[in-house]
Scaffold this motif. Structure first.
Motif, PDB file in Angstrom:
ATOM      1  N   GLN A 467      13.356   4.651 -11.928  1.00  0.00           N
ATOM      2  CA  GLN A 467      12.086   4.752 -12.650  1.00  0.00           C
ATOM      3  C   GLN A 467      11.117   3.719 -12.105  1.00  0.00           C
ATOM      4  O   GLN A 467      11.459   2.526 -12.029  1.00  0.00           O
ATOM      5  CB  GLN A 467      12.312   4.516 -14.149  1.00  0.00           C
ATOM      6  CG  GLN A 467      11.042   4.535 -14.965  1.00  0.00           C
ATOM      7  CD  GLN A 467      11.300   4.208 -16.424  1.00  0.00           C
ATOM      8  OE1 GLN A 467      12.447   4.146 -16.847  1.00  0.00           O
ATOM      9  NE2 GLN A 467      10.235   3.987 -17.181  1.00  0.00           N
ATOM     10  N   GLN A 468       9.913   4.162 -11.745  1.00  0.00           N
ATOM     11  CA  GLN A 468       8.894   3.261 -11.214  1.00  0.00           C
ATOM     12  C   GLN A 468       7.924   2.886 -12.327  1.00  0.00           C
ATOM     13  O   GLN A 468       7.371   3.769 -12.997  1.00  0.00           O
ATOM     14  CB  GLN A 468       8.140   3.930 -10.056  1.00  0.00           C
ATOM     15  CG  GLN A 468       7.214   3.014  -9.299  1.00  0.00           C
ATOM     16  CD  GLN A 468       7.988   1.896  -8.605  1.00  0.00           C
ATOM     17  OE1 GLN A 468       9.039   2.133  -8.020  1.00  0.00           O
ATOM     18  NE2 GLN A 468       7.472   0.685  -8.702  1.00  0.00           N
ATOM     19  N   ARG A 469       7.720   1.603 -12.544  1.00  0.00           N
ATOM     20  CA  ARG A 469       6.859   1.145 -13.645  1.00  0.00           C
ATOM     21  C   ARG A 469       5.411   0.909 -13.208  1.00  0.00           C
ATOM     22  O   ARG A 469       4.571   0.591 -14.033  1.00  0.00           O
ATOM     23  CB  ARG A 469       7.437  -0.147 -14.225  1.00  0.00           C
ATOM     24  CG  ARG A 469       8.791   0.047 -14.897  1.00  0.00           C
ATOM     25  CD  ARG A 469       9.163  -1.196 -15.696  1.00  0.00           C
ATOM     26  NE  ARG A 469      10.384  -0.999 -16.456  1.00  0.00           N
ATOM     27  CZ  ARG A 469      11.577  -1.485 -16.109  1.00  0.00           C
ATOM     28  NH1 ARG A 469      11.675  -2.187 -14.986  1.00  0.00           N
ATOM     29  NH2 ARG A 469      12.634  -1.290 -16.860  1.00  0.00           N
ATOM     30  N   LEU A 470       5.140   1.017 -11.919  1.00  0.00           N
ATOM     31  CA  LEU A 470       3.784   0.800 -11.410  1.00  0.00           C
ATOM     32  C   LEU A 470       3.468   1.899 -10.412  1.00  0.00           C
ATOM     33  O   LEU A 470       4.294   2.217  -9.563  1.00  0.00           O
ATOM     34  CB  LEU A 470       3.668  -0.578 -10.737  1.00  0.00           C
ATOM     35  CG  LEU A 470       2.309  -0.942 -10.140  1.00  0.00           C
ATOM     36  CD1 LEU A 470       1.277  -1.119 -11.272  1.00  0.00           C
ATOM     37  CD2 LEU A 470       2.402  -2.222  -9.323  1.00  0.00           C
ATOM     38  N   ASN A 471       2.278   2.471 -10.511  1.00  0.00           N
ATOM     39  CA  ASN A 471       1.886   3.539  -9.609  1.00  0.00           C
ATOM     40  C   ASN A 471       1.614   2.958  -8.223  1.00  0.00           C
ATOM     41  O   ASN A 471       0.686   2.171  -8.032  1.00  0.00           O
ATOM     42  CB  ASN A 471       0.630   4.243 -10.142  1.00  0.00           C
ATOM     43  CG  ASN A 471       0.238   5.421  -9.267  1.00  0.00           C
ATOM     44  OD1 ASN A 471       0.955   5.773  -8.321  1.00  0.00           O
ATOM     45  ND2 ASN A 471      -0.891   6.036  -9.575  1.00  0.00           N
ATOM     46  N   LEU A 472       2.426   3.364  -7.244  1.00  0.00           N
ATOM     47  CA  LEU A 472       2.265   2.882  -5.873  1.00  0.00           C
ATOM     48  C   LEU A 472       1.869   4.017  -4.932  1.00  0.00           C
ATOM     49  O   LEU A 472       2.138   3.963  -3.741  1.00  0.00           O
ATOM     50  CB  LEU A 472       3.561   2.225  -5.388  1.00  0.00           C
ATOM     51  CG  LEU A 472       3.984   0.959  -6.132  1.00  0.00           C
ATOM     52  CD1 LEU A 472       5.320   0.459  -5.594  1.00  0.00           C
ATOM     53  CD2 LEU A 472       2.920  -0.117  -5.997  1.00  0.00           C
ATOM     54  N   THR A 473       1.217   5.030  -5.448  1.00  0.00           N
ATOM     55  CA  THR A 473       0.800   6.152  -4.618  1.00  0.00           C
ATOM     56  C   THR A 473      -0.206   5.680  -3.566  1.00  0.00           C
ATOM     57  O   THR A 473      -1.207   5.022  -3.898  1.00  0.00           O
ATOM     58  CB  THR A 473       0.152   7.246  -5.475  1.00  0.00           C
ATOM     59  OG1 THR A 473       1.074   7.645  -6.481  1.00  0.00           O
ATOM     60  CG2 THR A 473      -0.238   8.441  -4.615  1.00  0.00           C
ATOM     61  N   PRO A 474       0.043   5.952  -2.290  1.00  0.00           N
ATOM     62  CA  PRO A 474      -0.901   5.491  -1.234  1.00  0.00           C
ATOM     63  C   PRO A 474      -2.274   6.112  -1.441  1.00  0.00           C
ATOM     64  O   PRO A 474      -2.392   7.291  -1.797  1.00  0.00           O
ATOM     65  CB  PRO A 474      -0.247   5.993   0.058  1.00  0.00           C
ATOM     66  CG  PRO A 474       1.182   6.245  -0.293  1.00  0.00           C
ATOM     67  CD  PRO A 474       1.202   6.657  -1.724  1.00  0.00           C
ATOM     68  N   PRO A 475      -3.318   5.339  -1.220  1.00  0.00           N
ATOM     69  CA  PRO A 475      -4.670   5.891  -1.354  1.00  0.00           C
ATOM     70  C   PRO A 475      -5.016   6.794  -0.172  1.00  0.00           C
ATOM     71  O   PRO A 475      -4.370   6.739   0.873  1.00  0.00           O
ATOM     72  CB  PRO A 475      -5.558   4.641  -1.370  1.00  0.00           C
ATOM     73  CG  PRO A 475      -4.781   3.650  -0.551  1.00  0.00           C
ATOM     74  CD  PRO A 475      -3.338   3.922  -0.850  1.00  0.00           C
ATOM     75  N   ALA A 476      -6.028   7.602  -0.356  1.00  0.00           N
ATOM     76  CA  ALA A 476      -6.509   8.434   0.747  1.00  0.00           C
ATOM     77  C   ALA A 476      -7.590   7.681   1.522  1.00  0.00           C
ATOM     78  O   ALA A 476      -8.236   6.780   1.005  1.00  0.00           O
ATOM     79  CB  ALA A 476      -7.075   9.741   0.193  1.00  0.00           C
ATOM     80  N   GLY A 477      -7.766   8.055   2.796  1.00  0.00           N
ATOM     81  CA  GLY A 477      -8.872   7.536   3.583  1.00  0.00           C
ATOM     82  C   GLY A 477      -8.683   6.098   4.035  1.00  0.00           C
ATOM     83  O   GLY A 477      -7.576   5.627   4.271  1.00  0.00           O
ATOM     84  N   PRO A 478      -9.799   5.340   4.128  1.00  0.00           N
ATOM     85  CA  PRO A 478      -9.774   3.992   4.715  1.00  0.00           C
ATOM     86  C   PRO A 478      -8.877   3.010   3.973  1.00  0.00           C
ATOM     87  O   PRO A 478      -8.427   2.019   4.520  1.00  0.00           O
ATOM     88  CB  PRO A 478     -11.238   3.548   4.648  1.00  0.00           C
ATOM     89  CG  PRO A 478     -12.027   4.805   4.544  1.00  0.00           C
ATOM     90  CD  PRO A 478     -11.178   5.768   3.785  1.00  0.00           C
TER      91      PRO A 478
END
Length: 500
Positions: A467-478
């Motif tokens: 279970q991940q408690r922090l959103n670490l989704t990579p951002p898009a773009g720069p």
């Protein structure tokens, strides 16, 4: 005896001690095996729903009942195998001890375990163990009680059901064990038994299982492993051995001689862990033989269903045939018989004297082939290096022993031997009876381990829940470059702080 609706023909095993017929054993058909798997799968769901502590209760009761009613099973084991009563008693003790060991430890070993997550404090990870389903267990005739219980108990405690095929020769011993476990509270459908020849029921048995467990020959093990590989299921295999017993120059020779007698001739040598080669330092070879040979010649052979005889009969005509072939081939090619060497039909149809050979060379069948009987070859060597080279000169790697007064040297020597278990100043029982330690073979002696944590978890599938408690989704773009730099800095920090 057989499956409840077995439609196969009867087989009539012969009592090794007398050659007289034993009660007939109803053979299973392929349809019987398929039905056994259906019943096992239906029962397994409810069994797995119980907690490990609840599953352990009947196993604890079984261990206590086994000790109280041991005379029943001792008689039966002797009648079906021909072994001496003391060696049958070893089976009772082993079955009781391994049952108690796993009943006590399974609840702890099977509980969910926290594991380190991807990011400390931010990731929660846990390992969960699930039963595999239905385990197919194939057990041999030589240790019909101990080997059945040793493999079936951990499979059951892990939450599996079992379809068990004992050898026809010892099917009544296996049925007695199953009935006693049922009396102790195990749901009867969870442990199914079928009986039959591989040509008749082998395909159905191998193809119905979610995991396969075999104790048997290396040839049979290869066939089972190939079948398991095609189906992408696991298998646990304990196979053949050509076990070596090493006597160093500094050994206590009296101790080594007495231990070697037991290591070579327990259950008439029909033990996968038996020593078939004794490798002695040249400087003490004669002194060792002066102690060993009188003990071998003095062994009392007999067919009594009681304590007294020190060695019983071989179990099957084909085993006696192999023993005689190996001895005759060796003597024909120049080996010398130092003790024994002959069959003893005056005692019973399958008796053979405990036999010691010397002058055995690679040209002889007994040098490399597993005899699986009361035959041992003695070799002299000039030192430890030669002893290790000779001990490892085999396709097998199941068990070994080292005798020495120098414990550090003996342990160092043991680590050089390519064997799954090595005993120091004992032949086989020290390692095998250490139920908390894994037991199994290297090279052509098998895959996997019985006993210990490994012997239980082999019958489970590991599942990781994170279970991940922090959103670490990579951002898009720069923003991806900044994201990568931030993660790099985080990893460096964890390394510096020894968090990963």
């Amino acid at each position: 005896m057989g499956t409840p609706q077995s439609r196969g023909a009867d087989a009539t095993p012969l009592a090794p001690l007398s050659g007289e017929p034993l009660p007939p054993v109803r053979q299973s058909t392929a349809d019987d095996v398929a039905l056994a798997y259906v019943r096992a799968r239906a029962a397994q769901t409810g069994w797995a729903a119980l907690s490990p502590r609840e599953r352990a209760r009947p196993v604890r009761r079984f261990a206590a009942l086994l000790l109280r009613r041991q005379d029943e099973i001792l008689d039966l084991v002797q009648r079906e195998t021909g072994k001496a009563r003391l060696h049958a008693h070893e089976e009772v003790l082993d079955a009781a001890l391994v049952s108690t060991y796993y009943a006590r430890r399974a609840p702890r070993l099977l509980r969910p375990r926290r594991r380190g997550g991807a990011l400390p404090l931010l990731t929660y990870a846990v390992e969960v163990r699930h039963p595999l389903g239905v385990v197919g267990v194939i057990t041999p005739w030589n240790y019909p009680l101990a080997l059945a219980v040793t493999d079936i108990v951990p499979a059951l405690l892990a939450g599996n059901a079992v379809v068990h095929k004992p050898d026809t020769q010892t099917a009544r011993t296996a049925a007695w064990a199953r009935d006693l476990m049922t009396e102790a509270g195990l749901p009867s459908a969870v442990w199914q038994q079928v009986v039959g020849e591989p040509a008749d029921i082998g395909d159905a048995l191998l193809d119905g299982a979610d995991h396969l467990c075999l104790t048997g020959s290396t040839a049979a093990g290869r066939a089972v492993a190939a079948r398991a590989g095609r189906r992408l299921i696991g298998c646990s295999l304990e196979l053949g051995g050509k076990n070596a017993l090493l006597v160093r120059a500094d050994a206590d020779l009296d101790q080594a001689a007495h231990a070697a007698v037991r290591a070579c001739f327990a259950s008439a040598g029909q033990l996968c862990l038996s020593a078939e080669r004794i490798i002695v330092h040249d400087s003490v070879r004669d002194a060792f033989l002066d102690r060993f040979l009188p003990l071998v010649r003095g062994l009392r052979l007999g067919a009594d269903l009681d304590y007294g005889p020190q060695m019983g009969s071989l179990s099957l005509p084909r085993v006696l045939a192999t023993v005689r072939r190996h001895v005759e081939d060796a003597t024909t090619h120049g080996a010398t018989v130092l003790a024994g060497g002959a069959a003893r039909p005056d005692l019973g149809p399958l008796f053979h004297e405990p036999t010691v050979l010397t002058g055995v060379t690679p040209a002889m069948a007994v040098y490399r082939e597993e005899t699986f009987g009361p035959v041992v070859a003695v070799y002299g060597v000039p030192g430890d290096d030669a002893a290790v080279e000779l001990a490892n000169d085999t396709e097998y790697g199941l068990n070994a022993a080292v005798f020495s007064r120098d414990t550090p040297a003996a342990r160092a020597l043991a680590r050089r031997l390519r064997a799954g278990t090595v005993n120091i100043n004992e032949g086989y029982a020290a390692a095998y009876a250490s139920h908390d330690a894994p037991m199994g073979g290297m090279k052509s002696s098998g895959l996997g381990r019985r006993h210990g944590t490994a012997g239980l978890l082999a019958y489970t599938a590991a599942q990781t829940i994170a279970q991940q408690r922090l959103n670490l989704t990579p951002p898009a773009g720069p923003g991806q470059a900044r994201y990568a730099r931030a993660l790099t800095a985080a990893v460096r920090a964890m390394q510096l702080l020894h968090l990963r």
